[in-house]
Design an enzyme around this catalytic site. Structure first.
Site, PDB file in Angstrom:
ATOM      1  N   LYS A  68      53.176  48.693  35.689  1.00  0.00           N
ATOM      2  CA  LYS A  68      53.355  48.541  37.147  1.00  0.00           C
ATOM      3  C   LYS A  68      54.844  48.370  37.460  1.00  0.00           C
ATOM      4  O   LYS A  68      55.350  48.933  38.443  1.00  0.00           O
ATOM      5  CB  LYS A  68      52.550  47.339  37.678  1.00  0.00           C
ATOM      6  CG  LYS A  68      51.054  47.505  37.663  1.00  0.00           C
ATOM      7  CD  LYS A  68      50.541  48.668  38.513  1.00  0.00           C
ATOM      8  CE  LYS A  68      50.703  48.437  40.013  1.00  0.00           C
ATOM      9  NZ  LYS A  68      50.046  49.528  40.798  1.00  0.00           N
TER      10      LYS A  68
ATOM     11  N   THR B 282      52.185  44.658  42.195  1.00  0.00           N
ATOM     12  CA  THR B 282      51.672  43.333  41.859  1.00  0.00           C
ATOM     13  C   THR B 282      52.798  42.325  41.631  1.00  0.00           C
ATOM     14  O   THR B 282      53.899  42.697  41.205  1.00  0.00           O
ATOM     15  CB  THR B 282      50.815  43.430  40.565  1.00  0.00           C
ATOM     16  OG1 THR B 282      50.546  42.124  40.080  1.00  0.00           O
ATOM     17  CG2 THR B 282      51.543  44.198  39.462  1.00  0.00           C
ATOM     18  N   ASP B 283      52.486  41.054  41.862  1.00  0.00           N
ATOM     19  CA  ASP B 283      53.468  39.996  41.569  1.00  0.00           C
ATOM     20  C   ASP B 283      53.702  39.833  40.072  1.00  0.00           C
ATOM     21  O   ASP B 283      54.680  39.203  39.648  1.00  0.00           O
ATOM     22  CB  ASP B 283      53.027  38.663  42.193  1.00  0.00           C
ATOM     23  CG  ASP B 283      51.683  38.152  41.703  1.00  0.00           C
ATOM     24  OD1 ASP B 283      51.014  38.845  40.897  1.00  0.00           O
ATOM     25  OD2 ASP B 283      51.281  37.053  42.139  1.00  0.00           O
ATOM     26  N   GLU B 284      52.819  40.426  39.254  1.00  0.00           N
ATOM     27  CA  GLU B 284      52.963  40.271  37.800  1.00  0.00           C
ATOM     28  C   GLU B 284      54.223  40.932  37.258  1.00  0.00           C
ATOM     29  O   GLU B 284      54.612  40.667  36.120  1.00  0.00           O
ATOM     30  CB  GLU B 284      51.756  40.850  37.073  1.00  0.00           C
ATOM     31  CG  GLU B 284      50.493  40.102  37.347  1.00  0.00           C
ATOM     32  CD  GLU B 284      49.369  40.484  36.394  1.00  0.00           C
ATOM     33  OE1 GLU B 284      49.665  41.007  35.312  1.00  0.00           O
ATOM     34  OE2 GLU B 284      48.221  40.239  36.748  1.00  0.00           O
TER      35      GLU B 284
ATOM     36  N   TYR C 106      49.786  46.159  31.077  1.00  0.00           N
ATOM     37  CA  TYR C 106      49.486  46.468  32.486  1.00  0.00           C
ATOM     38  C   TYR C 106      50.696  46.212  33.373  1.00  0.00           C
ATOM     39  O   TYR C 106      51.161  47.099  34.105  1.00  0.00           O
ATOM     40  CB  TYR C 106      48.291  45.621  32.973  1.00  0.00           C
ATOM     41  CG  TYR C 106      48.211  45.530  34.484  1.00  0.00           C
ATOM     42  CD1 TYR C 106      47.932  46.656  35.264  1.00  0.00           C
ATOM     43  CD2 TYR C 106      48.448  44.316  35.150  1.00  0.00           C
ATOM     44  CE1 TYR C 106      47.891  46.579  36.650  1.00  0.00           C
ATOM     45  CE2 TYR C 106      48.405  44.232  36.530  1.00  0.00           C
ATOM     46  CZ  TYR C 106      48.125  45.368  37.284  1.00  0.00           C
ATOM     47  OH  TYR C 106      48.098  45.290  38.654  1.00  0.00           O
TER      48      TYR C 106
HETATM   49  P1  NAD Z   1      40.566  48.672  40.579  1.00  0.00           P
HETATM   50  O1  NAD Z   1      40.637  48.790  39.113  1.00  0.00           O
HETATM   51  O2  NAD Z   1      39.430  47.922  41.201  1.00  0.00           O
HETATM   52  O3  NAD Z   1      40.568  50.135  41.242  1.00  0.00           O
HETATM   53  C1  NAD Z   1      41.391  51.163  40.800  1.00  0.00           C
HETATM   54  C2  NAD Z   1      40.889  52.468  41.416  1.00  0.00           C
HETATM   55  O4  NAD Z   1      41.776  53.519  41.015  1.00  0.00           O
HETATM   56  C3  NAD Z   1      39.476  52.860  40.953  1.00  0.00           C
HETATM   57  O5  NAD Z   1      38.718  53.321  42.051  1.00  0.00           O
HETATM   58  C4  NAD Z   1      39.732  53.995  39.967  1.00  0.00           C
HETATM   59  O6  NAD Z   1      38.653  54.923  39.899  1.00  0.00           O
HETATM   60  C5  NAD Z   1      40.984  54.612  40.550  1.00  0.00           C
HETATM   61  N1  NAD Z   1      41.779  55.335  39.529  1.00  0.00           N
HETATM   62  C6  NAD Z   1      42.170  54.870  38.314  1.00  0.00           C
HETATM   63  N2  NAD Z   1      42.866  55.816  37.663  1.00  0.00           N
HETATM   64  C7  NAD Z   1      42.944  56.887  38.503  1.00  0.00           C
HETATM   65  C8  NAD Z   1      43.554  58.162  38.416  1.00  0.00           C
HETATM   66  N3  NAD Z   1      44.226  58.523  37.311  1.00  0.00           N
HETATM   67  N4  NAD Z   1      43.449  58.998  39.460  1.00  0.00           N
HETATM   68  C9  NAD Z   1      42.763  58.630  40.577  1.00  0.00           C
HETATM   69  N5  NAD Z   1      42.156  57.454  40.711  1.00  0.00           N
HETATM   70  C10 NAD Z   1      42.253  56.587  39.685  1.00  0.00           C
HETATM   71  O7  NAD Z   1      41.957  48.068  41.012  1.00  0.00           O
HETATM   72  P2  NAD Z   1      42.323  47.044  42.197  1.00  0.00           P
HETATM   73  O8  NAD Z   1      42.145  45.671  41.717  1.00  0.00           O
HETATM   74  O9  NAD Z   1      41.647  47.493  43.435  1.00  0.00           O
HETATM   75  O10 NAD Z   1      43.891  47.318  42.313  1.00  0.00           O
HETATM   76  C11 NAD Z   1      44.366  48.368  43.150  1.00  0.00           C
HETATM   77  C12 NAD Z   1      45.880  48.348  43.155  1.00  0.00           C
HETATM   78  O11 NAD Z   1      46.343  47.091  43.616  1.00  0.00           O
HETATM   79  C13 NAD Z   1      46.507  48.548  41.772  1.00  0.00           C
HETATM   80  O12 NAD Z   1      47.654  49.351  41.914  1.00  0.00           O
HETATM   81  C14 NAD Z   1      46.882  47.151  41.336  1.00  0.00           C
HETATM   82  O13 NAD Z   1      47.983  47.172  40.454  1.00  0.00           O
HETATM   83  C15 NAD Z   1      47.246  46.526  42.671  1.00  0.00           C
HETATM   84  N6  NAD Z   1      47.093  45.064  42.772  1.00  0.00           N
HETATM   85  C16 NAD Z   1      45.900  44.472  42.459  1.00  0.00           C
HETATM   86  C17 NAD Z   1      45.751  43.097  42.663  1.00  0.00           C
HETATM   87  C18 NAD Z   1      44.434  42.393  42.363  1.00  0.00           C
HETATM   88  O14 NAD Z   1      44.348  41.183  42.494  1.00  0.00           O
HETATM   89  N7  NAD Z   1      43.364  43.101  41.993  1.00  0.00           N
HETATM   90  C19 NAD Z   1      46.821  42.340  43.152  1.00  0.00           C
HETATM   91  C20 NAD Z   1      48.049  42.983  43.441  1.00  0.00           C
HETATM   92  C21 NAD Z   1      48.144  44.354  43.255  1.00  0.00           C
HETATM   93  O1  DAU Z   2      48.553  38.853  40.287  1.00  0.00           O
HETATM   94  C1  DAU Z   2      48.024  40.090  40.638  1.00  0.00           C
HETATM   95  C2  DAU Z   2      47.126  40.598  39.530  1.00  0.00           C
HETATM   96  O2  DAU Z   2      45.925  39.838  39.603  1.00  0.00           O
HETATM   97  C3  DAU Z   2      46.834  42.088  39.644  1.00  0.00           C
HETATM   98  O3  DAU Z   2      48.018  42.817  39.443  1.00  0.00           O
HETATM   99  C4  DAU Z   2      45.785  42.535  38.613  1.00  0.00           C
HETATM  100  O4  DAU Z   2      45.431  43.892  38.841  1.00  0.00           O
HETATM  101  C5  DAU Z   2      44.563  41.658  38.782  1.00  0.00           C
HETATM  102  O5  DAU Z   2      43.601  41.991  37.783  1.00  0.00           O
HETATM  103  C6  DAU Z   2      44.944  40.182  38.664  1.00  0.00           C
HETATM  104  O6  DAU Z   2      45.421  39.906  37.321  1.00  0.00           O
HETATM  105  P1  DAU Z   2      44.974  38.581  36.519  1.00  0.00           P
HETATM  106  O7  DAU Z   2      45.111  38.866  35.083  1.00  0.00           O
HETATM  107  O8  DAU Z   2      45.619  37.375  37.095  1.00  0.00           O
HETATM  108  O9  DAU Z   2      43.405  38.547  36.991  1.00  0.00           O
HETATM  109  P2  DAU Z   2      42.056  38.244  36.190  1.00  0.00           P
HETATM  110  O10 DAU Z   2      40.970  38.262  37.224  1.00  0.00           O
HETATM  111  O11 DAU Z   2      41.875  39.092  34.998  1.00  0.00           O
HETATM  112  O12 DAU Z   2      42.272  36.746  35.683  1.00  0.00           O
HETATM  113  C7  DAU Z   2      42.625  35.705  36.591  1.00  0.00           C
HETATM  114  C8  DAU Z   2      42.866  34.443  35.756  1.00  0.00           C
HETATM  115  O13 DAU Z   2      41.630  34.007  35.186  1.00  0.00           O
HETATM  116  C9  DAU Z   2      43.793  34.658  34.584  1.00  0.00           C
HETATM  117  O14 DAU Z   2      44.578  33.485  34.420  1.00  0.00           O
HETATM  118  C10 DAU Z   2      42.861  34.855  33.389  1.00  0.00           C
HETATM  119  C11 DAU Z   2      41.698  33.961  33.750  1.00  0.00           C
HETATM  120  N1  DAU Z   2      40.349  34.390  33.277  1.00  0.00           N
HETATM  121  C12 DAU Z   2      39.965  35.674  33.457  1.00  0.00           C
HETATM  122  C13 DAU Z   2      38.711  36.084  33.093  1.00  0.00           C
HETATM  123  C14 DAU Z   2      38.256  37.526  33.265  1.00  0.00           C
HETATM  124  C15 DAU Z   2      39.490  33.430  32.732  1.00  0.00           C
HETATM  125  O15 DAU Z   2      39.833  32.239  32.586  1.00  0.00           O
HETATM  126  N2  DAU Z   2      38.230  33.831  32.397  1.00  0.00           N
HETATM  127  C16 DAU Z   2      37.798  35.113  32.530  1.00  0.00           C
HETATM  128  O16 DAU Z   2      36.622  35.413  32.204  1.00  0.00           O
END
Ligand code: NAD
Ligand code: DAU
Length: 332
Positions: free
Chosen positions: A152, A121-123, A148
């Site tokens: 990562k 992630t970019d975080e 989190y």
């Molecule tokens: P998510 O929470 O929707 O899915 C995570 C999946 O991993 C689930 O299916 C869960 O059951 C599985 N899991 C969790 N713990 C596990 C374990 N111990 N063993 C096997 N499976 C397990 O997450 P996401 O949003 O799809 O993110 C997926 C990946 O992408 C993560 O590594 C996250 O850091 C990265 N990422 C997410 C975003 C975003 O915007 N959501 C952006 C950049 C990177």
């Molecule tokens: O940047 C990549 C990341 O993006 C991933 O690594 C994470 O897995 C993914 O969850 C996401 O992280 P954020 O914390 O940015 O996403 P989230 O959807 O939780 O929140 C997006 C923005 O919205 C953040 O600034 C918090 C805000 N927010 C979130 C929720 C749930 C609100 O204002 N209201 C809300 O109800």
């Protein structure tokens, strides 16, 4: 034909990737997923049975992981605890899955000399000021803010060390915020869409000036496939689609698209340590590997995502009440 192992393939981005791979390649996919609260077997429904094997298991289970690595050509590692708000509540599962889980996969990759792509992630780079002209690049120093993002960051550093010390054939990508189908309703965009469907007012943390750099999940998938096919071992690639938007604008767009007044939302308690702005410079991926995003119109992508949540209430409804109860307990 390549045998791909996808960890976390029943989660949001992992399941989008599995759909993308099956639609666009000949590869066979094995999904390894623990089906935590965030995993949903239904996200893989409808895919051809001869192309997909599902293994219900944990990435920290070294014996299980070893057996699967013995039988695969490449691994794409999505499995993680992924939600910042949960990590503020209970960090422990983040350490177990994101750190120990990644370590377990790296040891198996080392034993079996299997190609591994690590999804991050970019975080890990922390945050930027709103008026900073710079964006994150591959050389931005790590500076994670939350439990989190720190786990990562730790997992990325493990991958780099296993490449350098043990010659593991790994690449890393750091992507910005994804949106699209199959995203859990705890996350910002699906939470607000499903709130509006349920007649609940959307909830904006703080003033809503925080900026995220949105990319459609299918563009993330095409980027990962490109890195898997053409990326150089040991390299890191940033993935982004020039989609910077502040949270307030996103809520207003959702409300307008769903036929509600643009100001029909509530300001709620801000997230502790809330990162202000993320922004990705993805020049390396575009220039060196020739990748380009396909979803350049955020409003169109958002409209189709809204339609997906309208059409798939049975997919998200079982999680909705528990998520809202969790947030209500935090004043969010
Ligand atoms: P998510 O929470 O929707 O899915 C995570 C999946 O991993 C689930 O299916 C869960 O059951 C599985 N899991 C969790 N713990 C596990 C374990 N111990 N063993 C096997 N499976 C397990 O997450 P996401 O949003 O799809 O993110 C997926 C990946 O992408 C993560 O590594 C996250 O850091 C990265 N990422 C997410 C975003 C975003 O915007 N959501 C952006 C950049 C990177
Ligand atoms: O940047 C990549 C990341 O993006 C991933 O690594 C994470 O897995 C993914 O969850 C996401 O992280 P954020 O914390 O940015 O996403 P989230 O959807 O939780 O929140 C997006 C923005 O919205 C953040 O600034 C918090 C805000 N927010 C979130 C929720 C749930 C609100 O204002 N209201 C809300 O109800």
């Amino acid at each position: 034909m390549t045998r791909l192992l996808v960890t976390g393939g029943a989660g949001f981005i992992g399941s989008n990737f599995v759909h993308h791979v099956i639609e666009n390649t000949e590869h066979h996919v094995t999904v390894l997923d623990a089906l935590t609260y965030a995993g949903n077997r239904r996200s893989l429904e409808g895919l051809p049975e001869d192309r997909l094997t599902f293994v219900h298991g944990d990435i920290t289970d070294a014996g299980l992981v070893d057996g699967l690595f013995a039988d695969t050509d490449a691994v794409v590692h999505y499995a993680a605890e992924s939600h910042n708000d949960n990590s503020l509540n209970d960090p422990r599962p983040f350490l177990d899955t994101n750190i120990i889980g990644t370590y377990t996969l790296l040891e198996a990759a080392r034993r079996h000399d299997v190609r591994l792509h690590h999804i991050s992630t970019d975080e890990v780079y922390g945050d930027l000021e709103l008026d900073d002209p710079e964006r994150f690049t591959e050389s931005t120093p790590y500076n994670p803010s939350s439990p989190y993002s720190s786990t990562k960051a730790g997992s990325d550093l493990l991958v780099r060390a296993w490449v350098r010390s043990f010659g593991v054939q790994a690449t890393i990508s750091n992507c910005s915020n994804n949106y699209g189908p199959y995203q859990h309703v705890e996350k910002f965009i699906p939470r607000q869409i499903t709130n509006v469907i349920r007649g609940i007012r959307p909830k904006l943390y703080g003033a809503g000036h925080n900026v995220r750099d949105w990319i459609h999940a299918d563009d993330h998938s095409s980027a990962v496939l490109t890195i898997l096919e053409k990326g150089a071992i040991g390299e890191t690639y940033l993935i982004g689609a020039d989609g910077e938007k502040d949270n307030k604008s996103v809520v207003e767009l959702i409300l307008t698209e769903m036929g509600q007044p643009a100001d029909a939302y509530d300001h709620v308690t801000d997230r502790a340590g809330h990162d202000l702005r993320y922004a990705i410079d993805s020049s390396k991926l575009r220039d060196e590997l020739g990748w380009a995003p396909q979803f350049s119109d955020f409003e169109a992508g958002l409209a189709s995502t809204i339609q997906w949540y309208r059409d798939n209430e049975a997919w998200w409804a079982p999680s909705k009440d528990a998520v809202e109860a969790f947030y209500a307990g935090k004043g969010q």
